[in-house]
Enzyme design. Structure first.
Site, PDB file in Angstrom:
ATOM      1  N   GLU A   1      -2.731  14.061   1.024  1.00 43.83           N
ATOM      2  CA  GLU A   1      -3.597  15.244   1.125  1.00 43.83           C
ATOM      3  C   GLU A   1      -2.750  16.408   0.641  1.00 43.83           C
ATOM      4  O   GLU A   1      -1.858  16.862   1.343  1.00 43.83           O
ATOM      5  CB  GLU A   1      -4.071  15.400   2.576  1.00 43.83           C
ATOM      6  CG  GLU A   1      -5.272  16.284   2.705  1.00 43.83           C
ATOM      7  CD  GLU A   1      -4.893  17.686   3.115  1.00 43.83           C
ATOM      8  OE1 GLU A   1      -4.714  18.519   2.186  1.00 43.83           O
ATOM      9  OE2 GLU A   1      -4.769  17.952   4.312  1.00 43.83           O
TER      10      GLU A   1
ATOM     11  N   GLU B   1      -9.305  11.335   5.513  1.00 44.63           N
ATOM     12  CA  GLU B   1      -8.870  11.457   6.902  1.00 44.63           C
ATOM     13  C   GLU B   1     -10.075  11.845   7.756  1.00 44.63           C
ATOM     14  O   GLU B   1     -11.007  12.495   7.272  1.00 44.63           O
ATOM     15  CB  GLU B   1      -7.774  12.511   7.024  1.00 44.63           C
ATOM     16  CG  GLU B   1      -6.567  12.150   6.180  1.00 44.63           C
ATOM     17  CD  GLU B   1      -5.323  12.905   6.575  1.00 44.63           C
ATOM     18  OE1 GLU B   1      -5.376  14.133   6.637  1.00 44.63           O
ATOM     19  OE2 GLU B   1      -4.307  12.243   6.835  1.00 44.63           O
TER      20      GLU B   1
END
Ligand code: SIN
Length: 477
Positions: free
Chosen positions: A247, A455
């Site tokens: 990320e 996520e």
């Protein structure tokens, strides 16, 4: 809130939650030795959550869910202490810190509920007398590397699904903000999560990240931070073909169309741009406003920005904490000066201060152009730079002209336009008529050079599982 401003730690109900040691192999150890320990042998002692204490429980998924539920309850019980620690180490306001702790807790609760839902399939076979089944199994030891801007939520967003899947974790929290992670770890162990399953290596040494990426005992690497470091770690992880989730950086566009409700657009911009003093990966970095409403929008935005107050996170009047360090202040200033030197018009802010802390005045600049640094670089600070555009096609083209693709936002009251534009924006997430897109139930993650993997949400668990197929033949033999 009533926190002692001189010594906030004196206000903790449970002072043992402020921890300076690392946690490795079930033991609290002096932090300075952590990297050596990480580099030598403890990974070999990291047991999957399936091991030791709960190995005799028939339904492991439910047992893991129950342990996570207990962890969630302890985090909720200690919200105030955790928020004090977070506010102290990160500098965000107490209200934001409390919000983050609840956000962090929501991931634990979510994955406590997801743990028992690790469904497999039965698949009709093309062969006679054969059936195929799939199982979702824990991937194994997970290396978790997290950033300083969300010291609690980025831990639980990774650790809760890993534990729910039955993995164990070795966490390298950010050296700027390790204490929230350590307090959460203590509560996890108190909740009954086997201590060997959760390891925290506090270190400034970048070699620890290299170790997690390269060590063949680590089966999965999950990393949140910059694109540059993410690319390096992905390269290192490829030496053992480790599964990775990345990320990484963003350069979010926020588009305001002339049919938008401007009050909603301004409120959404304030949240997206100034949350955490502009230090989130999903912060609006480029604000595109359709020409017909740009003056009205800018004037209303400036009005709201002028109401922001910088100061100590523990002061109830503060809405903006400091930036993380001197380099962060310098970067915002560089972007401001660059924009002003290229024709931008300063509408408010535009300098550092007040005082000697790492503060930068919330700033609005209009008249942006693509030659400015902000067009290509994430400011990661409180600078709202406003571009004007004429057509929908132009807005989409401008928004997509970046190598990043984490989040984008759009404000419009035309449902046809909302569907058209949100489909064409090149990002993993799009906020429509809202500046807040983060929640445990929402898949979080990017495309392009913002990384890969999801996520949170129903997809977050899969990142920590391997799908195994079992084919049973000769069933009637
Ligand atoms: C981030 O900045 O990486 C996380 C932001 C969020 O979860 O909202």
């Amino acid at each position: 809130m009533a926190v002692d401003l001189i010594n906030p730690l004196a206000s903790l109900s449970d002072p043992t939650l402020f921890i300076e040691d690392a946690f490795v192999g079930g033991h609290w150890i002096k932090a300075k030795t952590t990297f050596e320990v990480l580099g030598e042998s403890p990974l070999t002692s990291v047991e999957p959550v399936n091991g030791s204490k709960i190995s005799n429980v028939a339904n492991l998924e439910r047992a893991r869910g129950n342990l996570l539920r207990k962890w969630y309850e302890l985090v909720e019980k200690n919200v105030r202490d955790l928020a004090i620690i977070l506010c102290l180490e990160n500098g965000k306001t107490y209200a934001e810190a409390e919000g983050e702790v609840k956000y962090a807790a929501s991931f634990i609760k979510w994955f406590a509920e997801e743990a028992p839902r690790a469904y497999g399939d039965t698949i009709p076979s093309s062969q006679a007398n054969t059936t195929i089944m799939t199982f979702r199994q824990p991937i194994g030891v997970c290396g978790i590397i997290t950033p300083w801007n969300f010291p609690a939520a980025m831990i639980t967003r990774k650790v809760a699904p890993a534990l729910a899947a039955g993995c164990s974790v070795v966490i390298k929290p950010p050296s700027e903000t390790p204490h929230s992670c350590l307090a959460l770890t203590k509560l996890a162990v108190e909740a009954g999560i086997p201590p060997a399953c959760i390891n925290v290596c506090t270190t400034k040494d970048r070699a620890a990240a290299t170790e997690l990426a390269m060590n063949s005992l680590v089966n999965k690497l999950s990393f949140t931070e910059s694109t540059g470091v993410g690319k390096k770690l992905a390269g290192l992880a490829s030496t053992t073909l480790k599964k990775t989730s990345l990320e990484l950086g963003g350069n979010a566009a926020l588009i305001v169309f002339d049919d938008a409700d401007l009050d909603i657009a301004v409120a959404g911009t304030m949240v997206s741009k100034f949350r955490c003093t502009g230090q989130t990966c999903v912060c609006a970095n480029r604000i595109f406003v359709q020409r017909g409403v740009s003056e009205k929008f800018t004037a209303r935005l400036v009005e709201k920005v002028n109401l922001l107050n910088m100061g100590s996170g523990f002061d109830g009047q503060t809405t903006q904490g400091p930036l993380v360090n001197k380099a962060a202040v310098e970067k915002v200033d560089q972007h401001v000066k660059d924009a002003l030197s290229k024709g931008g018009k300063l509408r408010t802010g535009g300098s550092s201060g007040p005082g000697s802390g790492y503060f930068y005045k919330p700033t609005v600049i209009s008249g942006a152009s693509t030659s400015m640094l902000v067009a290509n670089e994430e400011t990661f600070g409180p600078l709202a730079l406003i571009w004007e555009f004429d057509t929908e096609e132009e807005a989409i083209q401008l928004a997509n002209s970046t190598e990043f693709g984490l989040a984008n936002y759009m404000f419009s009251s035309d449902i046809g336009r909302i569907m058209r534009v949100s489909q064409q924006l090149q990002s993993g997430m799009v906020g429509v008529n809202t500046g807040l897109i983060s929640a445990a139930e929402t898949p979080f993650g990017g495309v392009k050079e913002s990384g890969y993997g999801k996520e949170g949400s129903k997809y977050g668990l899969e990142e920590y599982q391997v799908l195994k197929s079992v084919t049973i033949g000769n069933l009637q033999a």
